[in-house]
Design a protein around this motif. Structure first.
Motif, PDB file in Angstrom:
ATOM      1  N   LEU A 650       0.823  -1.331  -0.012  1.00 14.57           N
ATOM      2  CA  LEU A 650      -0.081  -0.027   0.066  1.00 14.57           C
ATOM      3  C   LEU A 650       0.897   1.295   0.176  1.00 14.57           C
ATOM      4  N   PRO A 651       0.419   2.423  -0.375  1.00  9.55           N
ATOM      5  CA  PRO A 651       1.313   3.478  -0.492  1.00  9.55           C
ATOM      6  C   PRO A 651       1.924   3.766   1.204  1.00  9.55           C
ATOM      7  N   GLY A 652       3.158   3.717   1.081  1.00  6.74           N
ATOM      8  CA  GLY A 652       3.786   4.035   2.230  1.00  6.74           C
ATOM      9  C   GLY A 652       3.826   2.791   3.293  1.00  6.74           C
ATOM     10  N   THR A 653       3.438   1.732   3.050  1.00  3.07           N
ATOM     11  CA  THR A 653       3.154   0.666   3.814  1.00  3.07           C
ATOM     12  C   THR A 653       4.028  -0.742   3.067  1.00  3.07           C
ATOM     13  N   GLU A 654       4.926  -0.962   3.676  1.00  2.00           N
ATOM     14  CA  GLU A 654       5.839  -2.140   3.478  1.00  2.00           C
ATOM     15  C   GLU A 654       5.916  -3.348   4.266  1.00  2.00           C
ATOM     16  N   GLY A 655       6.267  -4.489   3.744  1.00  2.00           N
ATOM     17  CA  GLY A 655       6.232  -5.591   4.517  1.00  2.00           C
ATOM     18  C   GLY A 655       7.508  -6.524   4.183  1.00  2.00           C
ATOM     19  N   LEU A 656       7.904  -7.491   4.999  1.00  2.00           N
ATOM     20  CA  LEU A 656       8.938  -8.434   4.496  1.00  2.00           C
ATOM     21  C   LEU A 656       8.564  -9.764   3.926  1.00  2.00           C
ATOM     22  N   VAL A 657       8.864 -10.095   2.752  1.00  2.00           N
ATOM     23  CA  VAL A 657       8.879 -11.515   2.487  1.00  2.00           C
ATOM     24  C   VAL A 657      10.178 -12.093   2.582  1.00  2.00           C
ATOM     25  N   HIS A 658      10.127 -13.175   3.897  1.00  2.00           N
ATOM     26  CA  HIS A 658      11.574 -13.843   3.904  1.00  2.00           C
ATOM     27  C   HIS A 658      11.503 -14.861   2.836  1.00  2.00           C
ATOM     28  N   ILE A 659      12.921 -15.136   2.861  1.00  2.00           N
ATOM     29  CA  ILE A 659      13.063 -16.006   1.665  1.00  2.00           C
ATOM     30  C   ILE A 659      12.492 -17.219   1.589  1.00  2.00           C
ATOM     31  N   SER A 660      12.393 -17.595   3.078  1.00  2.00           N
ATOM     32  CA  SER A 660      11.594 -19.058   3.188  1.00  2.00           C
ATOM     33  C   SER A 660      10.049 -19.066   2.565  1.00  2.00           C
ATOM     34  N   GLN A 661       9.613 -17.641   2.464  1.00  2.00           N
ATOM     35  CA  GLN A 661       8.224 -17.526   1.809  1.00  2.00           C
ATOM     36  C   GLN A 661       8.017 -17.191   0.572  1.00  2.00           C
ATOM     37  N   LEU A 662       9.177 -16.979  -0.188  1.00  2.00           N
ATOM     38  CA  LEU A 662       9.235 -16.821  -1.690  1.00  2.00           C
ATOM     39  C   LEU A 662       8.383 -17.912  -2.616  1.00  2.00           C
ATOM     40  N   ARG A 664       7.339 -22.355  -2.833  1.00  2.00           N
ATOM     41  CA  ARG A 664       7.211 -23.680  -2.037  1.00  2.00           C
ATOM     42  C   ARG A 664       8.308 -24.606  -2.310  1.00  2.00           C
ATOM     43  N   GLU A 665       9.132 -24.272  -3.394  1.00  2.00           N
ATOM     44  CA  GLU A 665      10.457 -24.849  -3.292  1.00  2.00           C
ATOM     45  C   GLU A 665      11.633 -24.276  -2.565  1.00  2.00           C
ATOM     46  N   ARG A 666      12.603 -24.842  -2.286  1.00  2.00           N
ATOM     47  CA  ARG A 666      14.007 -24.178  -1.626  1.00  2.00           C
ATOM     48  C   ARG A 666      14.283 -23.058  -2.559  1.00  2.00           C
ATOM     49  N   VAL A 667      14.637 -21.950  -2.073  1.00  2.00           N
ATOM     50  CA  VAL A 667      15.292 -20.699  -2.876  1.00  2.00           C
ATOM     51  C   VAL A 667      16.663 -20.376  -2.321  1.00  2.00           C
ATOM     52  N   LYS A 668      17.631 -20.431  -3.122  1.00  2.00           N
ATOM     53  CA  LYS A 668      19.212 -20.175  -2.694  1.00  2.00           C
ATOM     54  C   LYS A 668      19.290 -18.523  -2.553  1.00  2.00           C
ATOM     55  N   LYS A 669      18.924 -17.811  -3.563  1.00  2.00           N
ATOM     56  CA  LYS A 669      18.993 -16.539  -3.694  1.00  2.00           C
ATOM     57  C   LYS A 669      17.749 -15.949  -3.893  1.00  2.00           C
ATOM     58  N   LEU A 695       5.052 -11.175   5.107  1.00  2.00           N
ATOM     59  CA  LEU A 695       4.419 -11.199   4.072  1.00  2.00           C
ATOM     60  C   LEU A 695       4.757 -12.775   3.397  1.00  2.00           C
ATOM     61  N   SER A 696       3.953 -13.226   2.636  1.00  3.08           N
ATOM     62  CA  SER A 696       4.249 -14.460   2.074  1.00  3.08           C
ATOM     63  C   SER A 696       3.988 -14.475   0.608  1.00  3.08           C
ATOM     64  N   ARG A 697       4.924 -14.873  -0.508  1.00  3.76           N
ATOM     65  CA  ARG A 697       4.606 -14.911  -1.871  1.00  3.76           C
ATOM     66  C   ARG A 697       4.056 -16.288  -2.213  1.00  3.76           C
ATOM     67  N   LYS A 698       4.599 -17.187  -1.278  1.00  6.11           N
ATOM     68  CA  LYS A 698       4.052 -18.517  -1.836  1.00  6.11           C
ATOM     69  C   LYS A 698       2.607 -18.842  -1.412  1.00  6.11           C
ATOM     70  N   ASP A 699       2.104 -18.390  -0.277  1.00  2.92           N
ATOM     71  CA  ASP A 699       0.733 -18.564   0.043  1.00  2.92           C
ATOM     72  C   ASP A 699      -0.125 -17.908  -0.731  1.00  2.92           C
TER      73      ASP A 699
END
Length: 706
Positions: A650-662, A664-669, A695-699
């Motif tokens: 949202l405008p001015g609103t940020e969240g963190l997507v942890h590498i583990s939530q990018l 469903r597969e393991r992500v190296k980078k 936040l979660s991308r995989k969900d």
């Protein structure tokens, strides 16, 4: 040597200082009421202009901005044309003083009242009127005063005199009345003080409330009038002599014999212009006949004929109980009205009463169309505007069109005051409303026609008004003990009568009142009689209006803007506006709506296009909404770090997507999945106490994000 006179007015000190300023004026006083200070001067020329057979009186009330410690706006940084309040105060002083100059006093006279200091507690108009009366009292100008004015309010059922602004805001009555001492031998059960003029509004109050308010106000000004008499006795000059208008009695008899019969017949002609044409022919013939014998008699013959006109009208009504158009005293002229006659106006009405006809056209606008009035006491923002126009053709004349004069301003203010109590709140109906009343034909009571036409136009426009308002003009003729109250007066009856009373209101009560008195000895019984007869006429007219349109239309015109109001958190206002207005300009550019944002978080969106308005509402909500757990957002990757990515959802609103939530597969980078600036769907997993968003991308993968 200056003299200061002090007294008490409504529980507050008032002082009048004479021989202190403006020593070359015929009369000058400095009036101080609390910290409100007004200087009033009067000057009347000693030589009469040739051919003048009326009183050339000019009244100017002016407010200096330094009175409130302000510097004027604009390029010139000085006071400009009179504002509405200055014009209305000038009219109050004019209407109160003009009838009290002696008959035959035709010398050019000017009253100037200048506001020098204002405290927002003590009324400048009350102070200015007191000053005008005191200045005339101590001058050598002949004047039938002293007079005084008072503002009467009613709070919690109790009358208050000259209430400060914060008290008046709670009042259901705002009545300004002017009075003077009863003349000896006037007879009847009079008030101790004669009523001169009334101007005011109310929130649908009953007639007996008005009568009691008048009695209360006249009692309040008695000590102020006695106070002025002491000033006059102590500091007043000897009055100038006035040459009485003396007619040669034999000439009066001969002119009357020559004109009375045919003029009496002329007053049986119902149509105004035909009647005036016949009367003018009679006058011209008689003046020519008598002028042929002695040209010096012509001015006197003209004045005798004017007096004869007035006597004939009064005799017909008082003695014969017959009005010039054949009506009985309480009868109202034929009423016709239509609505919706202007296709593109948002509301319109044509109202006719006898030969008086008004066209009311209504326009709905947004908050950006509000009228800003800048007074020395502060700014006023109006969402209801009423303008009254009186073009020359409405009385059969051909004159250049001019900007609105004092009469137009005064009549418009009266009609606006009458309609104001029935309007919905700004929260319920967030529109700016403008009514223009165009007088198309006039034979008395055009301001009351504006009230009736305005009421119809409001309902035609779909404005959810609380009730229907009508207005009626009343007249009075009194000869000895014989009293006749007239309903719905025409111009001839106004000129020949002893009172002009305009009453507006709903079936429930009075909303506006204006009265000018031309006689002494107006009793409480007469006022009650006039108000009761006015009520009967008002209720009759309201029923006629309801035959045309019984209630407001269910919807506003398709050509009017649709206004949507929503509330956002005040701290989110800056997000709607954006840096340098970027966001709000983008909304307007993409949707074409009109948008206004208040500091309290009120956002108003106006558009004739419902879809565009809906898109604008969605954009505002997107700019101002808070993140919700479990909701999926389309965000933009703002920053990539080793352990994840920061995404703006949202405008001015940020969240963190942890590498583990990018994924469903393991992500190296992280950069194997996301790049900065890329759009991505994410789901809000958690918002902690500090407001940090996980936040979660995989969900969000494969979820329905429509």
């Amino acid at each position: 040597m200056s003299n200061t006179f002090s007294s008490d007015f409504a529980g507050r000190p008032v002082s009048v200082k004479v021989n202190y300023m403006a020593g070359q004026a015929d009369g000058a006083v400095l009036v101080k009421y609390g910290d409100t200070v007004v200087i009033v001067t009067v000057v009347s020329l000693k030589n009469k202009r040739e051919g003048v057979d009326f009183l050339p009186l000019t009244v100017d009330y002016q407010e200096m901005t330094f009175a409130a410690g302000k510097i004027p706006g604009g390029f010139f940084k000085r006071e400009g044309r009179p504002n509405e309040r200055e014009i209305l105060t000038s009219r109050i002083i004019d209407r109160s003083t003009r009838p009290l100059f002696p008959k035959g006093y035709f010398f050019e006279t000017q009253i100037v009242a200048t506001l020098l200091s204002v405290d927002n507690e003590n009324d400048p108009d009350v102070t200015a009127l007191l000053g005008a009366s005191a200045a005339l009292a101590i001058s050598d100008i002949p004047f039938g005063g002293p007079i005084a004015g008072v503002r009467v309010g009613r709070v919690d059922g109790s009358f208050v005199c000259n209430p400060p602004l914060e008290v008046m805001d709670k009042s259901d009555l705002n009545l300004f009345l002017v009075g003077r001492k009863v003349l000896p031998g006037s007879g009847g059960k009079e008030f101790d003080i004669n009523l001169v003029m009334i101007e005011g509004g109310a929130s649908e109050v009953a007639e007996d409330v008005i009568v009691n308010a008048i009695s209360f106000g006249l009692d309040a000004i008695r000590p102020v009038i006695e106070f002025q008499e002491l000033i006059r006795e102590s500091a007043g000059k000897a009055k100038r002599s006035v040459d009485a208008i003396a007619h040669d009695e034999s000439l009066v008899v001969r002119v009357t014999e020559a004109a009375a019969g045919s003029m009496r017949e002329a007053f049986n002609i119902v149509r105004k212009l035909d009647r005036y044409k016949k009367i003018d022919m009679i006058k011209e013939r008689v003046i020519q006949d008598f002028g042929a014998d002695d040209a010096q008699q012509i001015p006197q013959v003209g004045m005798i004929l004017e007096d004869l006109e007035r006597r004939i009208v009064r005799d017909m009504i008082v003695r014969e109980k017959k009005r010039t158009d054949g009506r009985l005293p309480a009868d109202i002229r034929a009423i016709n009205s239509e609505v919706g006659i202007l296709p593109r106006a948002h509301g319109s009405a044509l109202f006719s009463r006898g030969e008086t006809q008004a066209l009311a056209a209504l326009t709905l606008g947004t908050s950006s169309d509000e009228q800003k009035l800048d007074y020395v006491s502060g700014e006023e923002m109006r969402t209801f505007i009423l303008h009254y126009n009186f073009p020359p053709y409405c009385v059969g004349e051909a004159k250049p069109l001019r900007s609105p004069g004092r009469r137009e301003i005064g009549h418009g203010a009266l009609a606006r005051r009458a309609l104001l109590p029935i309007l919905p709140s700004e929260e319920a109906f967030p529109y700016t409303i403008r009514i223009v009343s165009e007088i198309l034909s006039s034979n008395g009571s055009s301001s009351m026609a504006s009230v009736c036409g305005g009421s119809l136009s409001l309902m035609d426009a779909g404005v959810p008004v609380k009730d229907v308002v009508a207005g009626i003009a009343m007249g009075l003729m009194k000869e000895g003990d014989e009293v006749v109250v007239l309903s719905d007066i025409i111009g001839d009856e106004d000129r020949a009568g002893d009172m002009d009373l305009k009453v507006c209101g709903t079936k429930k009560g009075i909303t506006a009142l204006q009265m000018d008195i031309k006689m002494d000895g107006l009793t409480e019984e007469i006022i009650k009689m006039a108000l009761c007869q006015a009520k009967e006429g008002r209720l009759f007219i309201i029923d006629k209006l309801k035959e045309t349109i019984a209630e407001p239309r269910k919807d506003i015109s398709k050509y009017a803007p649709r206004i949507t109001t929503l509330k956002v958190k005040p701290e989110k206002v800056r997000d709607v506006i954006g840096s340098g207005g970027k966001n709000i300009r983008q909304i307007i550019s993409e949707t074409g709506v009109t948008i206004n944002v208040e500091d309290d978080g009120t956002v108003t969106i106006a558009s004739n296009d419902a879809e565009a308005a809906s898109r604008a509402v969605a954009m505002v909500r997107w700019l101002t909404e808070d993140a919700e757990v479990g909701k999926i957002y389309r965000g933009i990757v703002k920053k990539i770090v080793d352990f994840g990515a920061f995404v703006e959802i949202l405008p001015g609103t940020e969240g963190l997507v942890h590498i583990s939530q990018l994924s469903r597969e393991r992500v190296k980078k992280v950069t194997d999945i996301l790049q900065e600036g890329e759009e991505v769907y994410v789901k809000v997993l958690e918002i902690d106490k500090q407001g940090k968003i996980r936040l979660s991308r995989k969900d969000a993968l494969g979820a329905d994000v429509r």
